[in-house]
Design an enzyme around this catalytic site. Structure first.
Site, PDB file in Angstrom:
ATOM      1  N   LYS A 265      46.731  32.790  51.042  1.00  0.00           N
ATOM      2  CA  LYS A 265      45.745  33.873  50.951  1.00  0.00           C
ATOM      3  C   LYS A 265      45.782  34.477  49.556  1.00  0.00           C
ATOM      4  CE  LYS A 265      45.669  35.798  55.530  1.00  0.00           C
ATOM      5  NZ  LYS A 265      44.932  36.902  56.039  1.00  0.00           N
ATOM      6  N   ARG A 266      44.648  34.864  49.037  1.00  0.00           N
ATOM      7  CA  ARG A 266      44.685  35.756  47.894  1.00  0.00           C
ATOM      8  C   ARG A 266      43.911  36.996  48.293  1.00  0.00           C
ATOM      9  NH1 ARG A 266      42.226  34.834  42.047  1.00  0.00           N
ATOM     10  NH2 ARG A 266      40.351  35.271  43.238  1.00  0.00           N
TER      11      ARG A 266
END
Ligand code: GLU
Length: 503
Positions: A265-266
């Site tokens: 995830k960012r």
């Protein structure tokens, strides 16, 4: 028969962006071939079922422009608890398109398999199954059903007694999955589990349901992630046992981080909703996803494609055999390019929800605000990576600013008194300008700097601080014009008071 492909999400959560890439491939293939793209809701996992995700999934597909030709109809959506079902109902000749509405099809197929000897009834208790698994784990054996009920005589388990129906997988030989991308993948039958097909509550397992539905819905190509390959031989066996023709399998490599690690995830973004909320444009995300593991041709450097171009050039047989790396940098770059390609009015419209989300613009957006929004949009167009950046760049247009401190107001290499004199002169000029547009402002303020014997930079820096209380802003002349004369002068007056006190 024309091509028919499907996206078959389980409403247990929002699909991961890597899976959405595979949906994009399905959609592009259908559109390219003039075929149909079908949405089917696979809601047989009642434990992890989250009804609200059906709507979220459909919203996400819509937003990305992935329209479906057949899918749940009005009644099915009402029963699935979707709000505003009329907005999403499509229907079609092969319905229902929600698996919990298709239980009779699965029961019928399972009973056919029992009759033909390809499946059998099993009434092993969960406790017994757990004991078997424990033994297998302890002795490092493959964990699978021990076939206890496989050879019970008929009549030993009555149809009305609680039981499951299991596949009678062959014990010898091999099952081959012909895959358009991977070639032939061969499995030893001895390793194929006697999979449960129908559970005791009458719900099918995924393995039976997917075969029955893909067959009844006349799916020609099953395009999905290659994590499904290991369980595909079970389905090949079920097709064979039912005497049905197999679809073409096309297992596409998964999406990973650069370097092959699991996709991370960012800033929380792994679902369509999250990318949407972060301010990615659907056309940029679509373009980006289409190029994740597919490219239009050897040595083709083109990165920016319209939807039409992608449809025209998409080729399922050119999908890469190795995993595709998800580069956030590339997505940001594509998003920036797409933002810069929008007409200013269009950009303003797309920014409104982000201003609203930040509490800067009321909902609904008053018409009286629109001219200012249209004036602001081109000022930030070069600077936005994602639409949600707009709040930080433009908040001073919408709310009162704090009066800047004297240290920020003093121009570079100038004294307090010199800065005060420069800002006073600018105030006088701005008050008298005939027109308050960016061109006039630029010309006259640059002229003023020259006549004061100053470089333009320090003078414009003082004005910038005075009207925005920020050192970095969108271009100053456009900013003043969008802010308007009255508000600009009021802010300059407040800054003058600060400088006067210090000079
Ligand atoms: N319902 C399965 C999923 O959630 C579909 C897999 C398939 O495409 O066959 O991914």
């Amino acid at each position: 028969m024309s091509v028919r492909v499907r996206f078959a999400p389980s409403p247990t959560g929002e699909p991961h962006i890597g899976n959405v890439r595979t949906v994009v491939f399905n959609w592009l293939f259908a559109r390219k071939m003039g075929g149909q793209f079908i949405l089917r809701i696979e809601d047989t996992d009642r434990v992890r079922y989250k009804p609200q995700t059906i709507q979220t999934i459909m919203d996400g597909l819509r937003w990305l422009g992935l329209d479906w030709d057949e899918g749940p109809g009005l009644e099915e959506l009402v029963r699935s608890g979707v709000e505003r079902p009329e907005d999403y109902a499509v229907g079609g000749p092969a319905g229902p398109y929600v698996q919990s509405e298709r239980l009779s099809f699965y029961r019928e197929a399972a009973e056919t398999l029992v009759r033909s000897g390809h499946a059998y009834r099993c009434n092993c208790s969960p406790e017994r199954l757990e004991q078997v698994r424990e033994y297998q784990r302890e002795h490092k054996l493959p964990v699978m059903y021990d076939r206890h009920c496989r050879d019970l005589g008929s009549g030993e388990i009555a149809p009305d007694e609680p039981h499951v129906i299991r596949l009678r997988a062959p014990l010898t030989g091999q099952t081959v999955v012909h895959d358009l991308i991977k070639g032939d993948v061969v499995f030893d039958n001895a390793e194929i589990d006697d999979q449960v097909l129908l559970k005791s509550d009458g719900f099918p397992t995924y393995h039976l349901a997917v075969v029955v539905d893909d067959h009844h819905m006349q799916i020609t190509h099953v395009i999905r992630g290659d994590d499904w390959i290991p369980s595909t031989p079970k389905r090949v066996l079920i097709y064979g046992a039912l005497g049905w023709a197999l679809p073409d399998y096309c297992h596409v490599p998964l999406v990973t981080m650069p370097g092959g690690k699991k996709l991370a995830k960012r800033e929380g973004a792994t679902s369509i909703t999250e990318f949407r909320t972060a301010g990615y444009l659907p056309e940029a995300l679509f373009n980006f996803l289409a190029l994740l593991g597919w490219s239009p041709g050897e040595g083709d450097e083109q990165e920016i494609f319209s939807r039409g171009e992608l449809i025209e050039r998409f080729d399922l047989f050119r999908v890469s055999r190795s995993s595709a790396a998800f580069s956030y940098e590339k997505l940001d770059w594509l998003n920036g390019v797409t933002i810069r390609s929008l007409p200013a009015d269009e950009l303003a419209n797309r920014l409104i929800p982000f201003w609203q989300q930040a509490g800067l613009v009321p909902t609904p957006c008053p018409d009286s605000m629109r001219p200012m929004l249209r004036a602001i949009a081109p000022l930030v167009q070069e600077r936005l990576k994602v639409l949600s950046d707009v709040a930080e760049w433009t908040d001073f247009f919408f709310k009162d600013i704090e009066v800047p401190g004297v240290e920020t107001l003093v121009g570079k290499k100038l004294t307090e008194a010199e800065s005060l004199a420069a800002l006073q002169a600018a105030r006088g000029l701005l008050a008298d300008l005939e027109s308050f547009d960016a061109g006039t402002l630029e010309q006259s303020l640059r002229g003023l700097a020259a006549s004061l014997g100053l470089k333009a930079g320090p003078l414009l820096g003082i004005i910038r601080q005075a009207v925005t209380n920020k050192a970095v802003t969108p271009p100053l002349f456009g900013t003043l014009a969008a802010l308007g004369r009255e508000r600009s002068l009021a802010r300059i007056d407040a800054a003058l008071v600060v400088l006067q006190a210090a000079a």
